[in-house]
Design a protein around this motif. Structure first.
Motif, PDB file in Angstrom:
ATOM      1  N   CYS A 129      37.095 -19.299  -9.709  1.00  0.00           N
ATOM      2  CA  CYS A 129      38.153 -18.535  -9.037  1.00  0.00           C
ATOM      3  C   CYS A 129      37.628 -17.857  -7.771  1.00  0.00           C
ATOM      4  CB  CYS A 129      38.736 -17.499  -9.992  1.00  0.00           C
ATOM      5  SG  CYS A 129      39.744 -18.208 -11.324  1.00  0.00           S
ATOM      6  N   THR A 130      36.380 -17.407  -7.802  1.00  0.00           N
ATOM      7  CA  THR A 130      35.779 -16.794  -6.617  1.00  0.00           C
ATOM      8  C   THR A 130      35.688 -17.807  -5.479  1.00  0.00           C
ATOM      9  OG1 THR A 130      34.490 -15.246  -7.960  1.00  0.00           O
ATOM     10  CG2 THR A 130      33.738 -15.633  -5.703  1.00  0.00           C
ATOM     11  N   HIS A 131      35.237 -19.012  -5.809  1.00  0.00           N
ATOM     12  CA  HIS A 131      35.126 -20.066  -4.799  1.00  0.00           C
ATOM     13  C   HIS A 131      36.497 -20.418  -4.231  1.00  0.00           C
ATOM     14  CE1 HIS A 131      33.940 -23.843  -2.857  1.00  0.00           C
ATOM     15  NE2 HIS A 131      34.996 -24.375  -3.446  1.00  0.00           N
ATOM     16  N   GLY A 176      38.979 -14.077 -22.774  1.00  0.00           N
ATOM     17  CA  GLY A 176      39.321 -13.322 -21.570  1.00  0.00           C
ATOM     18  C   GLY A 176      39.284 -14.112 -20.283  1.00  0.00           C
ATOM     19  N   ALA A 177      39.404 -15.446 -20.368  1.00  0.00           N
ATOM     20  CA  ALA A 177      39.331 -16.260 -19.153  1.00  0.00           C
ATOM     21  C   ALA A 177      40.668 -16.339 -18.431  1.00  0.00           C
ATOM     22  CB  ALA A 177      38.848 -17.669 -19.498  1.00  0.00           C
ATOM     23  N   ILE A 178      41.759 -16.201 -19.164  1.00  0.00           N
ATOM     24  CA  ILE A 178      43.078 -16.446 -18.579  1.00  0.00           C
ATOM     25  C   ILE A 178      43.452 -15.437 -17.483  1.00  0.00           C
ATOM     26  CG2 ILE A 178      45.551 -16.615 -19.100  1.00  0.00           C
ATOM     27  CD1 ILE A 178      44.797 -17.753 -21.793  1.00  0.00           C
ATOM     28  N   PRO A 179      43.262 -14.131 -17.680  1.00  0.00           N
ATOM     29  CA  PRO A 179      43.647 -13.186 -16.616  1.00  0.00           C
ATOM     30  C   PRO A 179      42.957 -13.444 -15.284  1.00  0.00           C
ATOM     31  CG  PRO A 179      43.304 -12.007 -18.676  1.00  0.00           C
ATOM     32  CD  PRO A 179      42.827 -13.406 -18.894  1.00  0.00           C
ATOM     33  N   LEU A 180      41.784 -14.075 -15.323  1.00  0.00           N
ATOM     34  CA  LEU A 180      41.067 -14.368 -14.081  1.00  0.00           C
ATOM     35  C   LEU A 180      41.869 -15.319 -13.185  1.00  0.00           C
ATOM     36  CD1 LEU A 180      37.491 -14.868 -15.573  1.00  0.00           C
ATOM     37  CD2 LEU A 180      38.330 -12.863 -14.351  1.00  0.00           C
ATOM     38  N   LEU A 181      42.637 -16.212 -13.826  1.00  0.00           N
ATOM     39  CA  LEU A 181      43.416 -17.174 -13.056  1.00  0.00           C
ATOM     40  C   LEU A 181      44.578 -16.515 -12.321  1.00  0.00           C
ATOM     41  CD1 LEU A 181      43.533 -20.033 -15.709  1.00  0.00           C
ATOM     42  CD2 LEU A 181      42.227 -20.050 -13.589  1.00  0.00           C
ATOM     43  N   ALA A 182      45.008 -15.342 -12.806  1.00  0.00           N
ATOM     44  CA  ALA A 182      46.139 -14.659 -12.174  1.00  0.00           C
ATOM     45  C   ALA A 182      45.824 -14.275 -10.733  1.00  0.00           C
ATOM     46  CB  ALA A 182      46.513 -13.417 -12.977  1.00  0.00           C
ATOM     47  N   HIS A 193      47.231 -16.641  -3.684  1.00  0.00           N
ATOM     48  CA  HIS A 193      46.636 -17.589  -2.726  1.00  0.00           C
ATOM     49  C   HIS A 193      47.325 -18.952  -2.819  1.00  0.00           C
ATOM     50  CE1 HIS A 193      43.553 -14.772  -1.670  1.00  0.00           C
ATOM     51  NE2 HIS A 193      43.033 -14.746  -2.886  1.00  0.00           N
ATOM     52  N   LEU A 194      47.542 -19.420  -4.040  1.00  0.00           N
ATOM     53  CA  LEU A 194      48.186 -20.716  -4.235  1.00  0.00           C
ATOM     54  C   LEU A 194      49.622 -20.689  -3.731  1.00  0.00           C
ATOM     55  CD1 LEU A 194      46.822 -21.509  -7.802  1.00  0.00           C
ATOM     56  CD2 LEU A 194      46.316 -22.807  -5.731  1.00  0.00           C
ATOM     57  N   ASP A 195      50.299 -19.576  -3.969  1.00  0.00           N
ATOM     58  CA  ASP A 195      51.691 -19.454  -3.550  1.00  0.00           C
ATOM     59  C   ASP A 195      51.811 -19.502  -2.025  1.00  0.00           C
ATOM     60  OD1 ASP A 195      54.390 -19.141  -4.454  1.00  0.00           O
ATOM     61  OD2 ASP A 195      54.360 -17.127  -3.599  1.00  0.00           O
ATOM     62  N   ARG A 196      50.910 -18.802  -1.340  1.00  0.00           N
ATOM     63  CA  ARG A 196      50.945 -18.802   0.127  1.00  0.00           C
ATOM     64  C   ARG A 196      50.699 -20.202   0.687  1.00  0.00           C
ATOM     65  NH1 ARG A 196      47.358 -13.359   1.416  1.00  0.00           N
ATOM     66  NH2 ARG A 196      48.979 -11.824   0.912  1.00  0.00           N
ATOM     67  N   PHE A 197      49.757 -20.909   0.087  1.00  0.00           N
ATOM     68  CA  PHE A 197      49.449 -22.259   0.566  1.00  0.00           C
ATOM     69  C   PHE A 197      50.615 -23.207   0.286  1.00  0.00           C
ATOM     70  CE2 PHE A 197      47.594 -26.507   0.113  1.00  0.00           C
ATOM     71  CZ  PHE A 197      46.947 -26.629   1.330  1.00  0.00           C
ATOM     72  N   ASN A 198      51.173 -23.141  -0.925  1.00  0.00           N
ATOM     73  CA  ASN A 198      52.259 -24.054  -1.303  1.00  0.00           C
ATOM     74  C   ASN A 198      53.524 -23.809  -0.497  1.00  0.00           C
ATOM     75  OD1 ASN A 198      50.778 -25.460  -3.223  1.00  0.00           O
ATOM     76  ND2 ASN A 198      51.248 -23.993  -4.839  1.00  0.00           N
ATOM     77  N   ILE A 221      54.176 -20.205 -21.089  1.00  0.00           N
ATOM     78  CA  ILE A 221      53.246 -19.605 -22.031  1.00  0.00           C
ATOM     79  C   ILE A 221      52.332 -18.604 -21.332  1.00  0.00           C
ATOM     80  CG2 ILE A 221      51.470 -21.376 -21.765  1.00  0.00           C
ATOM     81  CD1 ILE A 221      51.179 -21.264 -24.826  1.00  0.00           C
ATOM     82  N   MET A 222      52.064 -18.822 -20.018  1.00  0.00           N
ATOM     83  CA  MET A 222      51.179 -17.912 -19.301  1.00  0.00           C
ATOM     84  C   MET A 222      51.816 -16.540 -19.126  1.00  0.00           C
ATOM     85  SD  MET A 222      48.437 -19.672 -18.631  1.00  0.00           S
ATOM     86  CE  MET A 222      47.568 -19.139 -17.171  1.00  0.00           C
ATOM     87  N   GLY A 223      53.136 -16.535 -18.812  1.00  0.00           N
ATOM     88  CA  GLY A 223      53.823 -15.272 -18.612  1.00  0.00           C
ATOM     89  C   GLY A 223      53.828 -14.417 -19.862  1.00  0.00           C
TER      90      GLY A 223
END
Length: 212
Positions: free
Chosen positions: A60-62, A119-125, A130-135, A154-156
């Motif tokens: 996610c950092t990259h 605890g990996a899932i919140p990191l994707l939030a 960034h993805l929204d701006r690009f899309n 399921i993520m929400g």
């Protein structure tokens, strides 16, 4: 054959990361363990979950560093967007991230407790903006938005801590259904693509049925 060709086109380091990612997911995928106490996890399994969290954080950092730069270039023109999309598609963002998201959703559906523990899932939030701006730079975005697609998802429910009742199916009402219902004495109306039943409001309204 297609997988072998794609593998040859990828760099060795990227191919190794993809194999490592798949190994983590396979280790976390629940096996049918007879006699296992629910919601109890072995130290080895928790260790793999912790490793997945660290891996996700680095990924996610990259991607968080790459996407703003990609967005700033892609906003120049549709041609720039197409070129940048090809680069991103061959990067970690296009190869590792989609499969990681699908894998995590699968793992979450199989063992939500373990994934919450990892605890990996919140990191994707953190990538959503960034993805929204690009899309949003993609040609045809307006057409896609007008289709008003939505997935309660399921993520929400994971982020809000709510139960799966948010994942209810949406009923599709055709125009003919609406017209037939209103002919039978009902009062359905359409506002922004959604159907509302205002029959009860009709009896209370002071404006009269003609305005409604």
């Amino acid at each position: 054959m297609d997988q072998e060709i794609c593998s040859k086109e990828r760099s060795a380091s990227l191919d190794l990361l993809l194999r490592f990612q798949r190994l983590l997911v396979s280790k976390l995928y629940p096996a049918d363990c007879v006699g296992q106490v629910p919601n109890t996890y072995s130290p080895d399994l928790l260790g793999v979950g912790s490793l997945l969290k660290k891996y996700t954080a680095l990924l996610c950092t990259h991607i968080g560093d790459i996407l703003p730069v990609a967005t700033s270039i892609a906003c120049t023109s549709h041609r720039h967007f197409a070129e940048v999309s090809c680069v991103v598609d061959g990067d970690l963002t296009g190869i590792l991230l989609p499969e990681l998201v699908v894998s995590i959703v699968l793992l979450l559906s199989k063992n939500a407790g373990l994934m919450q523990e990892a605890g990996a899932i919140p990191l994707l939030a953190g990538l959503l903006e960034h993805l929204d701006r690009f899309n949003h730079l993609a040609p045809g975005k307006e057409r896609d938005d007008n289709e008003d697609l939505a997935w309660p998802g399921i993520m929400g429910s994971f982020f809000t801590g709510q139960s799966c009742r948010n994942n209810e199916e949406v009923t599709l009402i055709r125009k003919a259904d609406l017209e037939n219902h209103n002919k039978d004495g009902g009062f359905w109306t359409v506002i922004d693509g959604k159907v509302y039943d205002i029959k009860d409001f009709q009896t209370q309204s002071l404006t009269g049925s003609s305005i409604l």
